[in-house]
Design a protein around this motif. Structure first.
Motif, PDB file in Angstrom:
ATOM      1  N   GLY A   1      -5.138 -14.133   8.026  1.00  0.00           N
ATOM      2  CA  GLY A   1      -4.346 -12.419   7.869  1.00  0.00           C
ATOM      3  C   GLY A   1      -2.438 -12.299   8.120  1.00  0.00           C
ATOM      4  O   GLY A   1      -2.501 -14.139   8.693  1.00  0.00           O
ATOM      5  N   LEU A   2      -2.001 -11.464   7.759  1.00  0.00           N
ATOM      6  CA  LEU A   2      -0.848 -11.702   8.163  1.00  0.00           C
ATOM      7  C   LEU A   2      -0.494 -10.943   9.733  1.00  0.00           C
ATOM      8  O   LEU A   2      -1.523  -9.631   9.796  1.00  0.00           O
ATOM      9  CB  LEU A   2       0.429 -11.464   7.048  1.00  0.00           C
ATOM     10  N   PRO A   3       0.748 -10.783  10.262  1.00  0.00           N
ATOM     11  CA  PRO A   3       0.632 -10.002  10.935  1.00  0.00           C
ATOM     12  C   PRO A   3       0.810  -8.299  10.398  1.00  0.00           C
ATOM     13  O   PRO A   3       1.365  -8.030   9.071  1.00  0.00           O
ATOM     14  CB  PRO A   3       2.015 -10.056  11.342  1.00  0.00           C
ATOM     15  N   PRO A   4      -0.083  -7.045  11.480  1.00  0.00           N
ATOM     16  CA  PRO A   4       0.474  -5.881  10.668  1.00  0.00           C
ATOM     17  C   PRO A   4       2.005  -5.799  10.302  1.00  0.00           C
ATOM     18  O   PRO A   4       1.860  -4.880   9.395  1.00  0.00           O
ATOM     19  CB  PRO A   4       0.063  -5.556  11.804  1.00  0.00           C
ATOM     20  N   TYR A   5       2.984  -5.729  11.215  1.00  0.00           N
ATOM     21  CA  TYR A   5       4.080  -6.006  10.308  1.00  0.00           C
ATOM     22  C   TYR A   5       4.784  -5.754   8.997  1.00  0.00           C
ATOM     23  O   TYR A   5       5.775  -5.689   8.708  1.00  0.00           O
ATOM     24  CB  TYR A   5       4.738  -5.392  11.660  1.00  0.00           C
ATOM     25  N   ASP A   6       4.177  -7.277   9.018  1.00  0.00           N
ATOM     26  CA  ASP A   6       4.365  -8.156   8.050  1.00  0.00           C
ATOM     27  C   ASP A   6       5.118  -6.813   6.675  1.00  0.00           C
ATOM     28  O   ASP A   6       3.454  -6.359   6.345  1.00  0.00           O
ATOM     29  CB  ASP A   6       3.829  -9.714   7.438  1.00  0.00           C
ATOM     30  N   PRO A   7       6.182  -7.057   5.441  1.00  0.00           N
ATOM     31  CA  PRO A   7       6.360  -6.224   4.814  1.00  0.00           C
ATOM     32  C   PRO A   7       5.097  -6.346   3.708  1.00  0.00           C
ATOM     33  O   PRO A   7       4.776  -4.924   2.596  1.00  0.00           O
ATOM     34  CB  PRO A   7       7.700  -6.731   3.784  1.00  0.00           C
ATOM     35  N   ILE A   8       4.350  -7.365   3.296  1.00  0.00           N
ATOM     36  CA  ILE A   8       3.660  -8.013   2.270  1.00  0.00           C
ATOM     37  C   ILE A   8       1.971  -6.913   2.610  1.00  0.00           C
ATOM     38  O   ILE A   8       1.520  -6.922   1.655  1.00  0.00           O
ATOM     39  CB  ILE A   8       3.288  -9.411   2.356  1.00  0.00           C
ATOM     40  N   GLU A   9       1.879  -6.829   3.785  1.00  0.00           N
ATOM     41  CA  GLU A   9       0.396  -6.760   4.418  1.00  0.00           C
ATOM     42  C   GLU A   9       1.115  -4.648   4.353  1.00  0.00           C
ATOM     43  O   GLU A   9      -0.166  -4.322   4.141  1.00  0.00           O
ATOM     44  CB  GLU A   9       0.701  -7.225   5.457  1.00  0.00           C
ATOM     45  N   LEU A  10       2.292  -4.707   5.037  1.00  0.00           N
ATOM     46  CA  LEU A  10       2.312  -2.915   4.022  1.00  0.00           C
ATOM     47  C   LEU A  10       2.259  -2.315   3.186  1.00  0.00           C
ATOM     48  O   LEU A  10       2.158  -1.777   3.265  1.00  0.00           O
ATOM     49  CB  LEU A  10       3.594  -2.743   5.077  1.00  0.00           C
ATOM     50  N   GLU A  11       3.075  -3.222   2.002  1.00  0.00           N
ATOM     51  CA  GLU A  11       3.049  -3.109   0.211  1.00  0.00           C
ATOM     52  C   GLU A  11       1.091  -2.439  -0.202  1.00  0.00           C
ATOM     53  O   GLU A  11       0.394  -2.189  -0.411  1.00  0.00           O
ATOM     54  CB  GLU A  11       3.241  -4.002  -0.140  1.00  0.00           C
ATOM     55  N   PHE A  12       0.601  -3.956   0.714  1.00  0.00           N
ATOM     56  CA  PHE A  12      -0.913  -4.007   0.880  1.00  0.00           C
ATOM     57  C   PHE A  12      -2.112  -2.712   0.872  1.00  0.00           C
ATOM     58  O   PHE A  12      -2.543  -2.156   0.457  1.00  0.00           O
ATOM     59  CB  PHE A  12      -1.815  -5.258   1.213  1.00  0.00           C
ATOM     60  N   LYS A  13      -1.090  -2.311   2.407  1.00  0.00           N
ATOM     61  CA  LYS A  13      -1.585  -0.913   2.130  1.00  0.00           C
ATOM     62  C   LYS A  13      -1.337   0.014   2.476  1.00  0.00           C
ATOM     63  O   LYS A  13      -1.498   1.594   3.150  1.00  0.00           O
ATOM     64  CB  LYS A  13      -2.117  -1.112   4.369  1.00  0.00           C
ATOM     65  N   ASN A  14      -0.654   0.169   1.244  1.00  0.00           N
ATOM     66  CA  ASN A  14       0.275   1.244   1.024  1.00  0.00           C
ATOM     67  C   ASN A  14       1.103   2.094   1.938  1.00  0.00           C
ATOM     68  O   ASN A  14       1.385   3.170   2.254  1.00  0.00           O
ATOM     69  CB  ASN A  14      -0.244   2.333   0.437  1.00  0.00           C
ATOM     70  N   GLN A  15       1.232   0.968   2.606  1.00  0.00           N
ATOM     71  CA  GLN A  15       2.332   1.743   4.264  1.00  0.00           C
ATOM     72  C   GLN A  15       4.005   1.518   4.148  1.00  0.00           C
ATOM     73  O   GLN A  15       4.496   0.936   5.054  1.00  0.00           O
ATOM     74  CB  GLN A  15       1.950   1.188   5.473  1.00  0.00           C
ATOM     75  N   GLU A  16       4.653   1.241   3.492  1.00  0.00           N
ATOM     76  CA  GLU A  16       5.990   0.391   2.991  1.00  0.00           C
ATOM     77  C   GLU A  16       6.719   0.973   3.445  1.00  0.00           C
ATOM     78  O   GLU A  16       6.863   2.303   3.432  1.00  0.00           O
ATOM     79  CB  GLU A  16       5.904  -0.506   1.713  1.00  0.00           C
ATOM     80  N   GLU A  17       7.555   0.768   4.296  1.00  0.00           N
ATOM     81  CA  GLU A  17       9.173   2.001   4.581  1.00  0.00           C
ATOM     82  C   GLU A  17      10.252   1.044   3.651  1.00  0.00           C
ATOM     83  O   GLU A  17      10.849   0.247   3.812  1.00  0.00           O
ATOM     84  CB  GLU A  17       9.170   1.125   6.144  1.00  0.00           C
ATOM     85  N   LEU A  18      10.403   1.871   3.165  1.00  0.00           N
ATOM     86  CA  LEU A  18      11.285   1.220   1.644  1.00  0.00           C
ATOM     87  C   LEU A  18      12.530   2.529   2.406  1.00  0.00           C
ATOM     88  O   LEU A  18      14.027   2.071   1.476  1.00  0.00           O
ATOM     89  CB  LEU A  18      11.270   1.377   0.141  1.00  0.00           C
ATOM     90  N   GLU A  19      13.598   3.541   2.913  1.00  0.00           N
ATOM     91  CA  GLU A  19      14.626   3.798   3.749  1.00  0.00           C
ATOM     92  C   GLU A  19      15.193   3.359   3.951  1.00  0.00           C
ATOM     93  O   GLU A  19      14.730   2.611   4.754  1.00  0.00           O
ATOM     94  CB  GLU A  19      13.459   5.171   4.260  1.00  0.00           C
ATOM     95  N   GLY A  20      16.533   3.047   3.281  1.00  0.00           N
ATOM     96  CA  GLY A  20      17.890   2.777   3.480  1.00  0.00           C
ATOM     97  C   GLY A  20      17.806   1.387   2.969  1.00  0.00           C
ATOM     98  O   GLY A  20      18.596   0.857   3.574  1.00  0.00           O
ATOM     99  N   THR A  21      16.621   1.522   2.632  1.00  0.00           N
ATOM    100  CA  THR A  21      16.497  -0.236   0.745  1.00  0.00           C
ATOM    101  C   THR A  21      17.159   0.023   0.446  1.00  0.00           C
ATOM    102  O   THR A  21      17.201   0.975  -0.305  1.00  0.00           O
ATOM    103  CB  THR A  21      15.373  -1.074   1.440  1.00  0.00           C
ATOM    104  N   GLN A  22      18.303  -1.136  -1.015  1.00  0.00           N
ATOM    105  CA  GLN A  22      18.106  -1.406  -1.852  1.00  0.00           C
ATOM    106  C   GLN A  22      16.843  -0.403  -2.937  1.00  0.00           C
ATOM    107  O   GLN A  22      16.673   0.415  -4.005  1.00  0.00           O
ATOM    108  CB  GLN A  22      18.600  -2.508  -2.520  1.00  0.00           C
ATOM    109  N   ASP A  23      15.535  -1.007  -2.753  1.00  0.00           N
ATOM    110  CA  ASP A  23      14.561  -1.018  -3.403  1.00  0.00           C
ATOM    111  C   ASP A  23      13.811   0.993  -3.184  1.00  0.00           C
ATOM    112  O   ASP A  23      13.579   0.881  -4.562  1.00  0.00           O
ATOM    113  CB  ASP A  23      12.417  -1.533  -2.622  1.00  0.00           C
ATOM    114  N   SER A  24      14.582   1.234  -2.467  1.00  0.00           N
ATOM    115  CA  SER A  24      13.954   2.975  -2.108  1.00  0.00           C
ATOM    116  C   SER A  24      14.994   3.490  -3.503  1.00  0.00           C
ATOM    117  O   SER A  24      14.698   4.870  -3.507  1.00  0.00           O
ATOM    118  CB  SER A  24      14.708   3.125  -1.091  1.00  0.00           C
ATOM    119  N   LEU A  25      16.397   2.678  -3.910  1.00  0.00           N
ATOM    120  CA  LEU A  25      17.019   3.460  -4.998  1.00  0.00           C
ATOM    121  C   LEU A  25      16.231   3.282  -6.180  1.00  0.00           C
ATOM    122  O   LEU A  25      16.267   4.003  -7.096  1.00  0.00           O
ATOM    123  CB  LEU A  25      17.827   2.267  -4.682  1.00  0.00           C
TER     124      LEU A  25
END
Length: 290
Positions: A157-181
């Motif tokens: 597995g990946l670290p729990p804070y890895d962006p990929i892992e967060l995306e798979f768990k629908n826990q991604e944090e996009l605030e303040g990023t270009q993706d959030s726009l």
């Protein structure tokens, strides 16, 4: 079934097939899932591409630090020796300082890269040109493929804070990023057709008619923004072709003018006033000095 060509601004996104009696609330829900789902797949693909090049993500408090700084601060990545790729790793330093530099071997890297391409093909904008619709099943299938590739290369597995892992768990944090726009949450999404917003509480037929065998262009927009620009009369490609055509014609006319022999204009038969003088009997008048 009516086909909706969904755009954001002037950029094509995907085709969606539905019926004219679908409520606008349900339509927004479905298009929101597809629109944001495609963005999610692309975000994961981008992160997985970096994973294949530079290994897992470092803890937030270690990102951007040099080795000396990490040593001085006595920081330690507790997942460094746990989340190791299958078949070992090769050292590939991340110049951004975001990942630990332990990249998968060439064999494992090829698995990730091939899966990324397959996932992107399932939701590609090129499907619009092929007149193929995108469905939620295709997006879910792409996500499962990506998740499977990560599990193959990183069985621990990946670290729990890895962006990929967060995306798979629908826990991604996009605030303040270009993706959030780019993301448009369902409550903030509006759909426009022919310069008019499709109001919630109505059905699609109220805006596009009841003909099921039709294809229309709709645009998604964030609530509160100005109305999207209307479609061009001609597409960008058509405009380029027209400009190229008229440029060729201009060059051809220029060449004809340069090569044309205009000496015939001195001939009597080329005189536009010849007929007038003939009727007035002025053709043979000769001037004699006094």
């Amino acid at each position: 079934m009516v086909k909706l060509h969904v755009k954001h601004g002037d950029e094509s996104q995907f085709l969606y097939e539905t019926t004219t009696n679908i409520p606008i609330d349900d339509l927004i829900h479905q298009i929101s899932l597809l629109y944001n789902g495609r963005l999610k797949v692309h975000r994961i693909c981008n992160e997985m591409s970096m994973l294949a090049k530079h290994g897992i993500t470092l803890p937030v408090n270690m990102q951007g630090l040099t080795d000396d700084q990490i040593t001085d601060l006595k920081l330690k990545d507790e997942y460094e020796d746990t989340c190791i790729p299958m078949d070992g790793y090769v050292e590939e330093v991340d110049a951004m300082g975001k990942r630990n530099g332990r990249a998968p071997t060439e064999k494992m890297r090829s698995i990730i890269e091939r899966t990324i391409q397959e996932a992107k093909d399932k939701i590609s904008k090129k499907l619009v040109q092929a007149d193929q619709c995108v469905t939620c099943d295709q997006i879910n299938e792409a996500l499962q493929q990506l998740k499977g590739a990560v599990m193959i290369v990183y069985p621990m597995g990946l670290p729990p804070y890895d962006p990929i892992e967060l995306e798979f768990k629908n826990q991604e944090e996009l605030e303040g990023t270009q993706d959030s726009l780019d993301v448009i949450p369902e409550p903030d999404m509006t759909i426009w057709f022919s310069g008019k917003e499709m109001q919630r509480g109505k059905v699609l037929a109220d805006f596009v008619g009841k003909n099921e065998k039709t294809k229309v262009i709709v645009k998604v927009q964030k609530k509160g923004n100005a109305a999207p620009a209307r479609e061009r009369v001609v597409s960008e490609d058509e405009q380029k072709q027209m400009m190229a055509y008229y440029y060729r014609k201009q060059q051809e006319m220029k060449k004809l003018e340069e090569n044309e022999d205009s000496s015939y204009m001195d001939s009597a038969w080329a005189d536009p006033n010849s007929l007038k003088r003939q009727f007035q009997g002025l053709n043979d008048i000769k001037w004699k000095p006094r």
